[in-house]
Scaffold this active site. Structure first.
Site, PDB file in Angstrom:
ATOM      1  N   GLY A  13       0.793  -1.171   0.004  1.00  0.00           N
ATOM      2  CA  GLY A  13      -0.103  -0.125  -0.089  1.00  0.00           C
ATOM      3  C   GLY A  13       0.887   1.208  -0.131  1.00  0.00           C
ATOM      4  CB  ALA A  14       4.114   2.272  -1.091  1.00  0.00           C
ATOM      5  CB  SER A  15      -0.733   3.642  -4.719  1.00  0.00           C
ATOM      6  OG  SER A  15      -1.892   3.492  -3.887  1.00  0.00           O
ATOM      7  NE  ARG A  16      -4.687   6.119  -2.049  1.00  0.00           N
ATOM      8  CZ  ARG A  16      -5.671   5.602  -1.323  1.00  0.00           C
ATOM      9  NH1 ARG A  16      -5.822   6.465  -0.060  1.00  0.00           N
ATOM     10  NH2 ARG A  16      -6.798   4.735  -1.408  1.00  0.00           N
ATOM     11  CB  SER A  38      -5.720  -2.404  -3.727  1.00  0.00           C
ATOM     12  OG  SER A  38      -6.251  -1.219  -3.582  1.00  0.00           O
ATOM     13  CB  SER A 144      -3.806   2.798  14.480  1.00  0.00           C
ATOM     14  OG  SER A 144      -4.387   3.832  14.795  1.00  0.00           O
ATOM     15  CE1 TYR A 157      -7.367   1.871  10.403  1.00  0.00           C
ATOM     16  CE2 TYR A 157      -7.313   2.763  12.665  1.00  0.00           C
ATOM     17  CZ  TYR A 157      -6.629   2.458  11.397  1.00  0.00           C
ATOM     18  OH  TYR A 157      -5.518   3.130  10.880  1.00  0.00           O
ATOM     19  CB  ALA A 159     -11.041  -5.360  16.244  1.00  0.00           C
ATOM     20  CE  LYS A 161      -4.668  -0.112  10.953  1.00  0.00           C
ATOM     21  NZ  LYS A 161      -3.201  -0.272  10.067  1.00  0.00           N
ATOM     22  CB  ILE A 190      -0.259  10.319   9.663  1.00  0.00           C
ATOM     23  CG1 ILE A 190       0.302   9.684  10.926  1.00  0.00           C
ATOM     24  CG2 ILE A 190       0.880  10.804   8.957  1.00  0.00           C
ATOM     25  CD1 ILE A 190       1.362  10.427  11.933  1.00  0.00           C
TER      26      ILE A 190
HETATM   27  P1  NAP Z   1      -4.174   5.888   2.641  1.00  0.00           P
HETATM   28  O1  NAP Z   1      -3.470   7.156   2.189  1.00  0.00           O
HETATM   29  O2  NAP Z   1      -5.549   5.463   2.548  1.00  0.00           O
HETATM   30  O3  NAP Z   1      -3.288   4.628   1.741  1.00  0.00           O
HETATM   31  C1  NAP Z   1      -3.768   3.477   2.102  1.00  0.00           C
HETATM   32  C2  NAP Z   1      -2.848   2.547   1.116  1.00  0.00           C
HETATM   33  O4  NAP Z   1      -3.233   1.413   1.263  1.00  0.00           O
HETATM   34  C3  NAP Z   1      -2.889   2.885  -0.569  1.00  0.00           C
HETATM   35  O5  NAP Z   1      -1.783   2.971  -1.271  1.00  0.00           O
HETATM   36  C4  NAP Z   1      -3.962   1.740  -1.178  1.00  0.00           C
HETATM   37  O6  NAP Z   1      -3.768   1.437  -2.502  1.00  0.00           O
HETATM   38  C5  NAP Z   1      -3.284   0.797  -0.253  1.00  0.00           C
HETATM   39  N1  NAP Z   1      -4.387  -0.309   0.050  1.00  0.00           N
HETATM   40  C6  NAP Z   1      -5.902  -0.358   0.194  1.00  0.00           C
HETATM   41  N2  NAP Z   1      -6.140  -1.606   0.119  1.00  0.00           N
HETATM   42  C7  NAP Z   1      -5.319  -2.366  -0.327  1.00  0.00           C
HETATM   43  C8  NAP Z   1      -5.243  -3.829  -0.536  1.00  0.00           C
HETATM   44  N3  NAP Z   1      -6.331  -4.837  -0.437  1.00  0.00           N
HETATM   45  N4  NAP Z   1      -4.033  -4.394  -0.907  1.00  0.00           N
HETATM   46  C9  NAP Z   1      -2.997  -3.499  -1.207  1.00  0.00           C
HETATM   47  N5  NAP Z   1      -3.033  -2.209  -0.947  1.00  0.00           N
HETATM   48  C10 NAP Z   1      -3.951  -1.775  -0.483  1.00  0.00           C
HETATM   49  O7  NAP Z   1      -3.969   5.648   4.037  1.00  0.00           O
HETATM   50  P2  NAP Z   1      -2.532   6.004   5.139  1.00  0.00           P
HETATM   51  O8  NAP Z   1      -3.119   7.075   5.815  1.00  0.00           O
HETATM   52  O9  NAP Z   1      -1.181   6.126   4.226  1.00  0.00           O
HETATM   53  O10 NAP Z   1      -2.545   4.676   6.049  1.00  0.00           O
HETATM   54  C11 NAP Z   1      -1.415   3.588   5.859  1.00  0.00           C
HETATM   55  C12 NAP Z   1      -1.422   2.871   6.980  1.00  0.00           C
HETATM   56  O11 NAP Z   1      -1.273   3.418   8.250  1.00  0.00           O
HETATM   57  C13 NAP Z   1      -2.806   2.131   7.164  1.00  0.00           C
HETATM   58  O12 NAP Z   1      -2.631   0.858   7.547  1.00  0.00           O
HETATM   59  C14 NAP Z   1      -3.370   2.910   8.254  1.00  0.00           C
HETATM   60  O13 NAP Z   1      -4.313   2.052   9.065  1.00  0.00           O
HETATM   61  C15 NAP Z   1      -2.206   3.112   9.048  1.00  0.00           C
HETATM   62  N6  NAP Z   1      -2.449   4.468   9.795  1.00  0.00           N
HETATM   63  C16 NAP Z   1      -2.936   5.569   9.346  1.00  0.00           C
HETATM   64  C17 NAP Z   1      -2.914   6.626  10.151  1.00  0.00           C
HETATM   65  C18 NAP Z   1      -3.259   8.072   9.911  1.00  0.00           C
HETATM   66  O14 NAP Z   1      -3.681   9.100  10.559  1.00  0.00           O
HETATM   67  N7  NAP Z   1      -3.318   8.372   8.373  1.00  0.00           N
HETATM   68  C19 NAP Z   1      -2.879   6.598  11.629  1.00  0.00           C
HETATM   69  C20 NAP Z   1      -2.656   5.342  12.088  1.00  0.00           C
HETATM   70  C21 NAP Z   1      -2.359   4.342  11.338  1.00  0.00           C
HETATM   71  P3  NAP Z   1      -5.071   2.162  -3.420  1.00  0.00           P
HETATM   72  O15 NAP Z   1      -4.888   3.365  -3.602  1.00  0.00           O
HETATM   73  O16 NAP Z   1      -4.446   1.165  -4.794  1.00  0.00           O
HETATM   74  O17 NAP Z   1      -6.013   1.672  -2.932  1.00  0.00           O
END
Ligand code: NAP
Length: 249
Positions: A13-16, A38, A144, A157, A159, A161, A190
């Protein structure tokens, strides 16, 4: 000093968002990056080009982390495309499907568990044989603060994490004797697309309540990952690092 020169790293999941931030910081430190998405193909291919432009090997793979079959194929493809070794696995892919329990559907519960938690089993199991053969490896799971503390409206979510934390500690115990480390990061708030969906007033309230008075950046998380991925943390395993501006203090 480059901390990951020539290391092969997989990030799900690194596209963004956070995954993309980790890919950029790791590439600056000399790591080759295999990463998944994905659905977001165009941004993924853009990132692949950006990383290659930084002088490292990089490749984007469309792979659903919730599927064991696809995770096994991914590991085989990465071993084939990157010189047969994997140094670091970052289980970062994740989604939210928030609702109060009263309104949460079974499908939304299952999907969040599958993508956030089952994915960690899938990827870690699929990569395990390679790590065992190498007698080294670092696994980093993106949990998280919500998994530590809970959050109303996020039972699925939270559960998932919290489950990642139990998984992390168990794998650290299972694989420590083979020099394979497993740690988790618990980000607070974040500022990414995931949190961009939230109401700005609510978000400002959170910023005000954080001791460091700001949301975190993807680089803040990437720098913590850099510690766990590199030899700087060679005596650290089974830990959960809150990277949250003091939110849980
Ligand atoms: P995000 O901007 O929504 O990005 C999520 C990434 O996961 C995207 O690259 C997406 O790809 C990919 N993804 C989603 N479903 C997938 C699947 N089934 N298989 C492979 N890739 C998949 O989220 P983020 O904020 O960067 O969060 C990244 C991680 O940090 C997550 O696990 C999140 O729970 C955790 N986190 C985030 C925060 C926060 O405040 N942002 C806080 C605590 C924890 P597509 O674009 O192709 O769908």
């Amino acid at each position: 000093m480059k901390l990951l020169e020539g290391k092969n790293v997989i990030i799900t999941g690194a596209s963004r968002g956070i995954g993309k931030g980790i890919a950029r910081v790791f590439a600056q430190h000399g790591a080759n990056i295999a990463f998944t998405y994905s659905a977001s193909e165009a941004p993924a291919l853009e990132l692949e080009e950006e990383l290659k432009g930084m002088g490292v090997n990089a490749k984007a793979y469309k792979s659903n982390a919730a599927s064991y079959e696809e995770s096994e194929k991914l590991i085989a493809d990465v071993l084939n495309d990157f010189d047969g070794t994997i140094d670091v696995l970052i289980n970062n892919a994740g989604i939210t499907k928030d609702n109060l329990l009263m309104r949460m559907s079974e499908a939304d519960f299952d999907q969040v568990i599958d993508i956030n938690l089952k994915s960690v089993f899938n990827m870690t199991k699929a990569a395990q044989r390679t790590f065992l053969k190498q007698r080294k490896g670092s696994i980093i799971n993106m949990s998280s603060v919500v998994g530590v503390k809970g959050n109303a409206g996020q039972a699925n979510y939270a559960a998932s994490k919290a489950g990642m934390i139990g998984f992390t500690k168990s794998i650290a115990l299972e694989l420590g004797s083979r020099n394979i480390r497993c740690n988790a990061i618990a980000p607070g708030f974040i500022e990414t697309e995931m949190t961009g969906k939230l109401d700005e007033k609510v978000v400002q309230g959170w910023r005000d309540a954080i001791p460091l008075k700001r949301g975190g950046s993807t680089e803040d998380i990437a720098n913590a990952c850099l510690f766990f991925a590199s030899d700087l943390s060679s005596y650290v395993t089974g830990q959960v690092l809150n990277v949250d501006g003091g939110m849980l203090t």
